[in-house]
Design a protein around this motif. Structure first.
Motif, PDB file in Angstrom:
ATOM      1  N   LEU A  45       7.494  30.818  -1.458  1.00  0.00           N
ATOM      2  CA  LEU A  45       8.909  30.875  -1.515  1.00  0.00           C
ATOM      3  C   LEU A  45       9.626  29.562  -0.806  1.00  0.00           C
ATOM      4  O   LEU A  45      10.199  28.833  -1.223  1.00  0.00           O
ATOM      5  CB  LEU A  45       9.672  32.115  -0.912  1.00  0.00           C
ATOM      6  N   PHE A  46       9.093  29.387   0.304  1.00  0.00           N
ATOM      7  CA  PHE A  46       9.374  28.455   1.391  1.00  0.00           C
ATOM      8  C   PHE A  46       9.074  26.613   0.629  1.00  0.00           C
ATOM      9  O   PHE A  46       9.769  25.989   0.615  1.00  0.00           O
ATOM     10  CB  PHE A  46       8.809  28.373   2.683  1.00  0.00           C
ATOM     11  N   SER A  47       7.778  26.939  -0.044  1.00  0.00           N
ATOM     12  CA  SER A  47       7.156  25.711  -0.488  1.00  0.00           C
ATOM     13  C   SER A  47       8.128  25.427  -1.783  1.00  0.00           C
ATOM     14  O   SER A  47       8.501  24.031  -2.171  1.00  0.00           O
ATOM     15  CB  SER A  47       6.023  25.799  -0.859  1.00  0.00           C
ATOM     16  N   LEU A  48       8.531  26.487  -2.583  1.00  0.00           N
ATOM     17  CA  LEU A  48       9.313  26.201  -3.735  1.00  0.00           C
ATOM     18  C   LEU A  48      10.819  25.659  -3.713  1.00  0.00           C
ATOM     19  O   LEU A  48      11.273  24.572  -3.939  1.00  0.00           O
ATOM     20  CB  LEU A  48       9.345  27.361  -4.478  1.00  0.00           C
ATOM     21  N   THR A  49      11.527  26.158  -2.168  1.00  0.00           N
ATOM     22  CA  THR A  49      12.576  25.892  -1.952  1.00  0.00           C
ATOM     23  C   THR A  49      12.657  24.253  -1.324  1.00  0.00           C
ATOM     24  O   THR A  49      13.303  23.387  -1.776  1.00  0.00           O
ATOM     25  CB  THR A  49      13.023  26.694  -0.637  1.00  0.00           C
ATOM     26  N   ALA A  50      11.560  23.922  -0.460  1.00  0.00           N
ATOM     27  CA  ALA A  50      11.199  22.616   0.008  1.00  0.00           C
ATOM     28  C   ALA A  50      11.268  21.697  -1.254  1.00  0.00           C
ATOM     29  O   ALA A  50      11.613  20.531  -1.338  1.00  0.00           O
ATOM     30  CB  ALA A  50      10.167  22.592   0.919  1.00  0.00           C
ATOM     31  N   SER A  51      10.512  22.111  -2.385  1.00  0.00           N
ATOM     32  CA  SER A  51      10.508  21.267  -3.525  1.00  0.00           C
ATOM     33  C   SER A  51      11.855  20.952  -4.177  1.00  0.00           C
ATOM     34  O   SER A  51      11.941  19.708  -4.692  1.00  0.00           O
ATOM     35  CB  SER A  51       9.279  21.767  -4.428  1.00  0.00           C
ATOM     36  N   CYS A  52      12.652  21.798  -4.242  1.00  0.00           N
ATOM     37  CA  CYS A  52      13.738  21.851  -4.729  1.00  0.00           C
ATOM     38  C   CYS A  52      14.810  20.863  -4.180  1.00  0.00           C
ATOM     39  O   CYS A  52      15.478  19.958  -4.535  1.00  0.00           O
ATOM     40  CB  CYS A  52      14.523  23.194  -4.918  1.00  0.00           C
ATOM     41  N   GLN A  53      14.417  20.702  -2.738  1.00  0.00           N
ATOM     42  CA  GLN A  53      15.084  19.697  -1.896  1.00  0.00           C
ATOM     43  C   GLN A  53      14.447  18.429  -2.008  1.00  0.00           C
ATOM     44  O   GLN A  53      15.525  17.608  -2.347  1.00  0.00           O
ATOM     45  CB  GLN A  53      14.928  20.286  -0.428  1.00  0.00           C
ATOM     46  N   TYR A  54      13.106  18.658  -2.385  1.00  0.00           N
ATOM     47  CA  TYR A  54      12.694  17.152  -2.701  1.00  0.00           C
ATOM     48  C   TYR A  54      13.294  16.374  -4.030  1.00  0.00           C
ATOM     49  O   TYR A  54      13.799  15.382  -4.149  1.00  0.00           O
ATOM     50  CB  TYR A  54      11.236  17.204  -3.134  1.00  0.00           C
ATOM     51  N   VAL A  55      13.551  17.377  -4.974  1.00  0.00           N
ATOM     52  CA  VAL A  55      14.183  16.914  -6.216  1.00  0.00           C
ATOM     53  C   VAL A  55      15.691  16.514  -5.996  1.00  0.00           C
ATOM     54  O   VAL A  55      16.034  15.372  -6.394  1.00  0.00           O
ATOM     55  CB  VAL A  55      14.353  17.892  -7.135  1.00  0.00           C
ATOM     56  N   ILE A  56      16.395  17.138  -5.033  1.00  0.00           N
ATOM     57  CA  ILE A  56      17.781  16.765  -4.660  1.00  0.00           C
ATOM     58  C   ILE A  56      17.740  15.414  -3.946  1.00  0.00           C
ATOM     59  O   ILE A  56      18.648  14.529  -4.334  1.00  0.00           O
ATOM     60  CB  ILE A  56      18.254  17.747  -3.763  1.00  0.00           C
ATOM     61  N   ASN A  57      16.746  15.042  -3.069  1.00  0.00           N
ATOM     62  CA  ASN A  57      16.656  13.856  -2.408  1.00  0.00           C
ATOM     63  C   ASN A  57      16.199  12.869  -3.362  1.00  0.00           C
ATOM     64  O   ASN A  57      16.758  11.710  -3.119  1.00  0.00           O
ATOM     65  CB  ASN A  57      15.393  14.090  -1.348  1.00  0.00           C
TER      66      ASN A  57
END
Length: 299
Positions: A45-57
């Motif tokens: 769950l944390f990894s997927l959240t971080a992945s979403c943040q990478y997309v935003i970045n």
């Protein structure tokens, strides 16, 4: 196309979230299958959240990334995926991720959400502030450690949190140094904050934080509080492995010139990988061999 979406989420970066398992290891809950299961859920769950943040970045930095010799191949920077489609995909994925995070544990959800918001603030403001840009990234690793501890119901040592922060700071400054070297004259055009750094200054910062990383780890393993909580004073025997790992990482940064991509450097260097495996094996053996607790596997 599927490969582009997988690449967009940067699953290779999930190695950073392994620190979420620190709580279950140092909390001596490896023998508790329910806690192990919760930790695994928290990791994804944390990894997927971080992945979403990478997309935003990547969406925000796509023009700058197009000028970078390696980042120009990212799906948004290269044009392989439409920015609009990428944001829509991320919004849907993030919604499900946050919902399941709350179902796993409300307090874990708050930390995950806080991490996401903090990183958005980082992308907009903090990454343009010298020194604070690297400190902000390091803070994210502390949040990971805390979130992983909360989800399995254990407390986290202050010394271990400081060690985590210092280690992340060390790699953060190493990344800035690597970017300056690999981009050379084009560094300032890719990332404006690099104007505020010099190789000599970063060498000084790395020397300081490398020393502080070792000091905080030594303080952790020799602390009376740690010895009492873990029920052993033998964690001191893991220090040589940590010393080697730090020295090996200096070799990676200064000799192999891979500091600009810490994740790749760690995953492809046999010395660091072997040191990490031996450290984990020794830690688990020391903590559990004489504790009377059973493990879901045999050492």
């Amino acid at each position: 196309m599927l490969f582009s979406y997988i690449k967009l989420l940067r699953p290779h970066q999930w190695v950073k979230n392994i620190i979420l398992f620190a709580g279950i290891i140092f909390g001596k809950k490896l023998g508790d299958l329910e806690s192990v299961e919760r930790a695994i859920y928290a990791f994804f769950l944390f990894s997927l959240t971080a992945s979403c943040q990478y997309v935003i970045n990547d969406f925000m930095d796509r023009k700058e990334d197009a000028l970078h010799p390696e980042k120009k191949h990212r799906p948004l920077a290269s044009g392989a995926i439409s920015p609009t489609i990428a944001l829509l995909f991320t919004a849907i994925l993030l919604s499900f991720t946050l919902i399941f995070s709350f179902k796993l544990q409300p307090e874990f959800f708050y930390w995950v959400t806080g991490y996401l918001i903090f990183n958005i603030v980082y992308s907009r403001f903090l990454k343009h502030m010298v020194i604070l840009d690297v400190m902000s990234i390091s803070f994210g690793f502390v949040v990971r450690a805390i979130a992983g501890s909360i989800v399995v119901g254990v407390s986290f040592s202050s010394w271990l949190l400081l060690c985590t922060f210092m280690l992340a700071l060390y790699w953060g400054f190493g990344k800035r140094r690597g970017e300056l070297i690999i981009l050379e004259e084009g560094a300032k055009g890719h990332r404006k904050i690099l104007e505020e750094y010099s190789v000599n200054f970063l060498d000084l910062m790395m020397g300081i934080v490398a020393t502080m990383t070792l000091v905080t780890y030594v303080m952790y393993v020799t602390s009376p509080h740690t010895i009492e909580n873990l029920g052993t004073d033998k964690m001191v025997y893991t220090i040589p492995i940590v010393v080697y790992a730090i020295f090996r990482s200096l070799y990676i940064i200064y000799i192999k010139n891979m500091g600009h991509n810490p994740t790749k450097a760690i995953l492809t260097d046999w010395g660091v990988l072997v040191a990490g495996f031996l450290w984990l094996l020794l830690v688990v053996w020391i903590m559990y061999s004489g504790s009377g607790q059973s493990l879901p596997f045999h050492l």
